[in-house]
Design an enzyme around this catalytic site. Sequence first.
Site, short mmCIF file in Angstrom:
data_model
loop_
_atom_site.label_atom_id
_atom_site.label_comp_id
_atom_site.label_asym_id
_atom_site.label_seq_id
_atom_site.Cartn_x
_atom_site.Cartn_y
_atom_site.Cartn_z
N SER A 74 0.84 -1.20 0.00
CA SER A 74 0.00 0.00 0.00
C SER A 74 0.87 1.26 0.00
O SER A 74 1.64 1.48 -0.93
CB SER A 74 -0.98 -0.05 1.18
OG SER A 74 -2.00 0.91 1.04
N ASP B 60 -9.94 -5.55 -3.80
CA ASP B 60 -9.40 -4.50 -2.95
C ASP B 60 -10.29 -3.26 -3.09
O ASP B 60 -10.43 -2.70 -4.18
CB ASP B 60 -7.97 -4.19 -3.41
CG ASP B 60 -7.21 -3.28 -2.47
OD1 ASP B 60 -7.84 -2.37 -1.89
OD2 ASP B 60 -5.99 -3.47 -2.34
N HIS C 170 -7.27 -6.10 0.46
CA HIS C 170 -6.12 -5.26 0.80
C HIS C 170 -5.39 -5.74 2.06
O HIS C 170 -4.43 -5.12 2.49
CB HIS C 170 -6.61 -3.82 1.01
CG HIS C 170 -5.54 -2.77 0.93
ND1 HIS C 170 -4.90 -2.44 -0.24
CD2 HIS C 170 -4.98 -1.97 1.89
CE1 HIS C 170 -4.03 -1.48 -0.02
NE2 HIS C 170 -4.05 -1.17 1.27
#
Length: 287
Positions: free
Chosen positions: A148, A225, A258
């Site tokens: 991320s 995600d 995620h």
Amino acid sequence: MSLTPIGSHKVASGMLQRYSHTSKTLNSETTFSIFLPPRASEATRLPVLYWLSGLTCTDENFTQKAGAFHAATELGIAIVCCDTSPRGEDVADEDAYDFGKGAGFYVNATQAPYNHHYHMYDYVTRELPEIIEANFPVSDKKSICGHSMGGHGALVIGLREKGQYAAISAFAPIVNPVDCAWGEKAFSNYLGDDKNTWQAYDACHLLSQYEGALPDILIDQGTEDTFLHDQLKTPQLSAQLPVDQSNVQIRYQLGYDHSYFFIQTFIAEHLAFHARALGLIDYPFEL
């Protein structure tokens, strides 16, 4: 450099150690964790994978959730995890998950009050490797990986620091922070209003301007995600790649989100990818 031990655990036949120290780059105390496989010694100095975590994380998220250490032991890779921002009572902050402490975005801040502490780019690329190589049985061979916000950091650092990292990989990275809410908030506060200065920390821009042979890059992105389209924008990075760029792999993993469950699933493949680039295994990384 004085390191203060704050934890040690045997895992996957190796040792996971955690330290704090005063960072001259961050002007604050900070922490890092290092995993050393059992074969690490002064006679066998191992290459290092530097892991960069995402928003709200510390160095402990990866060590406790990623399930990476069995593969690291088998391959002979040390893993170093740093914090995601400077810490301390005098460090400027905001009551938000996506900015300030826990959200340093791996930039060198130029705007007050953040420019006194928020120099995560220099910490990751300069101070931390110097500390690791001086104090532990590792070599100067290194790779970089992240998730991320940390995936953003890994891509930017790997592309900017040519020749310093054998390979780059990322899970669900923020690839175009100049064009998403997370990046716009962070960059406007850390770097100021001139968006031209932001491009130095944007993987899409760096890839579009890159000269010479690209390093090996592996990106995994989950199709479920919830941040994919508004914040991560993986397709915008794909659009910058030359058609024949076979050493850059962007994989969309069906049904994954995620979370660290996603990272757990593919971390061994990422470690094998880095092991090949670091010369630890001689067979090609296979999709």
